[in-house]
Design an enzyme around this catalytic site. Sequence first.
Site, PDB file in Angstrom:
ATOM      1  N   SER A  81     122.931  39.690  10.276  1.00  0.00           N
ATOM      2  CA  SER A  81     122.677  39.446  11.685  1.00  0.00           C
ATOM      3  C   SER A  81     122.418  40.759  12.422  1.00  0.00           C
ATOM      4  O   SER A  81     121.476  41.478  12.106  1.00  0.00           O
ATOM      5  CB  SER A  81     123.861  38.678  12.287  1.00  0.00           C
ATOM      6  OG  SER A  81     123.586  38.254  13.597  1.00  0.00           O
TER       7      SER A  81
ATOM      8  N   HIS B  76     118.711  36.314  10.636  1.00  0.00           N
ATOM      9  CA  HIS B  76     118.558  34.960  11.176  1.00  0.00           C
ATOM     10  C   HIS B  76     118.300  35.070  12.674  1.00  0.00           C
ATOM     11  O   HIS B  76     118.328  36.155  13.256  1.00  0.00           O
ATOM     12  CB  HIS B  76     119.782  34.083  10.866  1.00  0.00           C
ATOM     13  CG  HIS B  76     121.051  34.586  11.470  1.00  0.00           C
ATOM     14  ND1 HIS B  76     122.276  33.999  11.239  1.00  0.00           N
ATOM     15  CD2 HIS B  76     121.307  35.620  12.308  1.00  0.00           C
ATOM     16  CE1 HIS B  76     123.214  34.646  11.891  1.00  0.00           C
ATOM     17  NE2 HIS B  76     122.652  35.630  12.557  1.00  0.00           N
TER      18      HIS B  76
END
Length: 309
Positions: A164, A189
């Site tokens: 992330s 993501h």
Amino acid sequence: MEMSLRLASSSTSNPICLLNPGKNLNFPIRNHRIPKTSKPFCVRSSMSLSKPPRQTLSSNWDVSSFSIDSVAQSPSRLPSFEELDTTNMLLRQRIVFLGSQVDDMTADLVISQLLLLDAEDSERDITLFINSPGGSITAGMGIYDAMKQCKADVSTVCLGLAASMGAFLLASGSKGKRYCMPNSKVMIHQPLGTAGGKATEMSIRIREMMYHKIKLNKIFSRITGKPESEIESDTDRDNFLNPWEAKEYGLIDAVIDDGKPGLIAPIGDGTPPPKTKVWDLWKVEGTKKDNTNLPSERSMTQNGYAAIE
């Protein structure tokens, strides 16, 4: 200051009255004053207590200087608690370690360390080691801005996991100086978040989340050289990459000790795991072995589960 002391002659219990009967004693008592000297009183010791010059972050500091022999020869030079602190010792080697979730407190610490090292010497590289599952977008963007503000090059190294916002910071290092260890993992993501409350408040939160998504996709596109549409498609779900896939994707530049024997953990041959008995019961649907309590393959597909070939 003076005090006057009178002793009664009738007091026979007083030894002064016994020595001088019939006389009243009246004599002043003055406070004793210590004469001032030209030099302060000091104690000299045969053992020198002089402290060595204090080390600075920019000095050539070496951990090996605290050896057992040096301590035995100079017992007065024991390392202080601040010097033995791992964070302080890493800073002396111009190393910043991000080893937790990215939140406001962690971001403040990393930003202050980056700015300090850049102010000490803007010509030498700063190494940022990352082992983080990600976290707050605003906190991570603060670290990103501090990295871009530094005049010194910020080299990034992934240890363990950079997911992330951790993957975003890993890719944001100076070009040509972004690395991964061979057993590390990178995951990218789209932003995550929740929205609750009134409809207006939810729309504000959703609009802000979409703004962060578009902004991160633009930065990833500039870093990797891929179009924004491809970045948006690749980050639609959790996308795990090994170091070589991350290198091919453009998130890093090299894998440290690539190909060194014994360093890389063995990887499976890609053979799928054996199918369970539940799979066999699904395949014989409609026969005498059909179990009506088990979900059918069609219902699993309709509920969002892809059929297994």
